[in-house]
Write a protein that holds these residues in place. Structure first.
Motif, short mmCIF file in Angstrom:
data_model
loop_
_atom_site.label_atom_id
_atom_site.label_comp_id
_atom_site.label_asym_id
_atom_site.label_seq_id
_atom_site.Cartn_x
_atom_site.Cartn_y
_atom_site.Cartn_z
N UNK A 158 -40.32 9.70 1.67
CA UNK A 158 -38.86 10.13 1.74
C UNK A 158 -37.91 8.73 2.42
N UNK A 159 -38.36 8.61 3.54
CA UNK A 159 -37.57 7.54 4.36
C UNK A 159 -37.78 6.05 3.54
N UNK A 160 -38.86 5.82 2.91
CA UNK A 160 -38.74 4.50 2.05
C UNK A 160 -37.76 4.97 0.65
N UNK A 161 -38.15 5.99 0.19
CA UNK A 161 -37.05 6.23 -0.85
C UNK A 161 -35.74 5.92 -0.33
N UNK A 162 -35.04 6.73 0.80
CA UNK A 162 -33.81 6.48 1.31
C UNK A 162 -33.66 5.09 1.52
N UNK A 163 -34.22 4.29 2.04
CA UNK A 163 -34.07 2.86 2.11
C UNK A 163 -33.63 2.14 0.99
N UNK A 164 -34.67 2.47 -0.19
CA UNK A 164 -34.32 1.87 -1.45
C UNK A 164 -33.23 2.34 -2.02
N UNK A 165 -32.75 3.61 -1.92
CA UNK A 165 -31.63 3.96 -2.56
C UNK A 165 -30.53 3.42 -1.76
N UNK A 166 -30.46 3.26 -0.48
CA UNK A 166 -29.17 2.52 0.33
C UNK A 166 -29.18 1.09 -0.06
N UNK A 167 -30.15 0.36 -0.22
CA UNK A 167 -30.22 -0.89 -0.71
C UNK A 167 -29.79 -0.80 -1.99
N UNK A 168 -30.22 -0.06 -2.95
CA UNK A 168 -29.55 -0.19 -4.55
C UNK A 168 -28.00 0.23 -4.34
N UNK A 169 -27.73 1.08 -3.44
CA UNK A 169 -26.36 1.28 -3.72
C UNK A 169 -25.55 -0.16 -2.95
N UNK A 170 -26.11 -0.41 -2.02
CA UNK A 170 -25.20 -1.92 -1.49
C UNK A 170 -25.40 -2.92 -2.59
N UNK A 171 -26.45 -3.05 -3.21
CA UNK A 171 -26.49 -4.27 -4.31
C UNK A 171 -25.57 -3.75 -5.31
N UNK A 172 -25.38 -2.46 -5.84
CA UNK A 172 -24.61 -2.20 -6.90
C UNK A 172 -23.34 -2.31 -6.35
N UNK A 173 -22.89 -1.97 -5.17
CA UNK A 173 -21.49 -2.03 -4.78
C UNK A 173 -21.18 -3.66 -4.90
N UNK A 174 -21.86 -4.43 -4.24
CA UNK A 174 -21.72 -5.98 -4.30
C UNK A 174 -21.60 -6.47 -5.57
N UNK A 175 -22.54 -5.96 -6.21
CA UNK A 175 -22.21 -6.43 -8.01
C UNK A 175 -21.12 -6.05 -8.50
N UNK A 176 -20.69 -4.59 -8.12
CA UNK A 176 -19.30 -4.25 -8.66
C UNK A 176 -18.23 -4.88 -8.35
N UNK A 177 -18.35 -5.25 -6.92
CA UNK A 177 -17.19 -6.11 -6.49
C UNK A 177 -17.02 -7.44 -7.23
N UNK A 178 -18.21 -8.08 -7.36
CA UNK A 178 -18.30 -9.36 -7.85
C UNK A 178 -17.75 -9.21 -9.24
N UNK A 179 -18.33 -8.15 -10.01
CA UNK A 179 -17.83 -8.15 -11.54
C UNK A 179 -16.14 -7.82 -11.45
N UNK A 180 -15.86 -7.07 -10.57
CA UNK A 180 -14.40 -6.88 -10.46
C UNK A 180 -13.37 -8.11 -10.13
N UNK A 181 -14.04 -8.93 -9.23
CA UNK A 181 -13.30 -10.19 -8.84
C UNK A 181 -13.49 -11.13 -10.08
#
Length: 364
Positions: A234-257
């Protein structure tokens, strides 16, 4: 009583046994030449026939001998197809019976046994007829023959898929594999018992191993271990989800820019800036080019002034030409006495008349 006589033979014809033997030989040679006796033409016998048809007369002892053998196996279906097996026309009726068995699929026959008891060659002669031999050769059902005694061999025996010497032997050949079934079942039963015992013993050993395992002796430890494993996952899954959210957010910002940068308004501004820069570069390039060309013109002007005729005249030289023709004088012999000439100086022109065209010595 004392008399004698002589016989003179002019022709000889076979009679009785000799005639039948000759006809048998001739028929055998004919059918053998056509390949009706060839081993590769014969059909294999079914190993375990379920329905056996006895093609014979129900009034003969042969049918009783065959039934005595076959009835030992109660699961077999036995059919008796009654046909005459002796006398004129018997071969034709046996051939018609075989044809009937071929076309009637509802009978479900697996094997045909053509049988008859012993007798003289004349009694068994119908089994040497060509019509019966060809019917047997064209049969899709395998045929066993058991005709006469062991020493008797007919054309039907040669054509048959299997030749038994007697009707009893024919019945035994038909069920030879069935007779071995009890022994085979006994062997299979023994092997099955042995295999089942081995499997049972193997299952007992596996059960004992399972019973001695920690899973059954300490089930709570197993549950705690699985709970800990679940928490780790569960902890490993949470880390993966958080990292995925960060990557997704960064990709969204780059796409917006990138989207803002690719907006037409921003593109226009960038193109204006690029146009201004190009215009400035063009102005500087034009000014530099103009200055370079002005310097080159000045240099050429100075060179031209240095080599111009006016500058030469200012240095004390003059140019003389014939007034009438305007031809520049390069030698004294070009003019005649009395011609007018024009001398061009730096500050004007002089006109004179030639009085003497001879060359004067220089520097007198």
């Amino acid at each position: 009583r004392q008399g004698r006589y002589q016989l003179y033979a002019t022709a000889m014809d076979p009679v009785g046994q000799g005639a039948l033997e000759l006809a048998f030989r001739q028929m055998q040679a004919l059918l053998q030449k056509e390949g009706l006796f060839a081993p590769d033409r014969k059909k294999p016998l079914p190993a375990y026939p379920r329905h056996i048809c006895l093609l014979t007369s129900r009034h003969t002892a042969a049918v009783q001998d065959m039934l005595k053998i076959l009835r030992r196996h109660a699961w077999l279906k036995i059919s008796v197809y009654h046909v005459p097996v002796q006398g004129k026309g018997a071969a034709t009726q046996m051939a018609n019976a075989l044809a009937h068995l071929q076309v009637d699929d509802t009978l479900g026959i697996d094997l045909v046994v053509l049988g008859r008891g012993g007798g003289s060659m004349e009694d068994l002669w119908e089994f040497n007829q060509e019509i019966l031999a060809r019917a047997m050769a064209g049969s899709r059902l395998p045929i066993i023959t058991g005709i006469g005694h062991e020493t008797d061999t007919s054309i039907a025996d040669l054509v048959a898929d299997y030749h038994a010497h007697t009707p009893t032997e024919a019945a035994q050949v038909a069920i030879q594999h069935w007779r071995q079934v009890p022994q085979q079942l006994a062997r299979i039963t023994q092997r099955l018992k042995l295999s089942a015992g081995q499997r049972l013993q193997h299952a007992r050993q596996r059960l004992q191993i399972v019973e001695r395992s920690d899973l059954f002796r300490k089930p709570v430890d197993r549950i705690n271990l699985l709970r800990q494993l679940l928490d780790d996952r569960q902890r490993a899954l949470s880390v993966v989800i958080l990292r995925f959210q960060q990557i997704t957010r960064q990709r969204l910002q780059n796409a917006t820019l990138r989207w803002h940068q690719s907006h037409p308004r921003h593109r226009i501004v960038l193109e204006k800036q690029r146009l201004i820069a190009l215009s400035s570069r063009l102005q500087r390039a034009q000014a530099n080019e103009l200055q370079r060309r002005r310097a080159r013109v000045a240099a050429l002007d100075g060179h031209l002034n240095a080599v111009s005729p006016t500058a030469v005249l200012r240095r004390g030289y003059s140019i003389t030409s014939i007034k009438k023709t305007g031809q520049t004088l390069r030698a004294a012999g070009q003019v005649r006495e009395g011609e007018r000439i024009v001398t061009r100086l730096a500050d004007g022109e002089l006109e004179s008349v030639v009085e003497n065209s001879k060359q004067m010595p220089l520097f007198e």
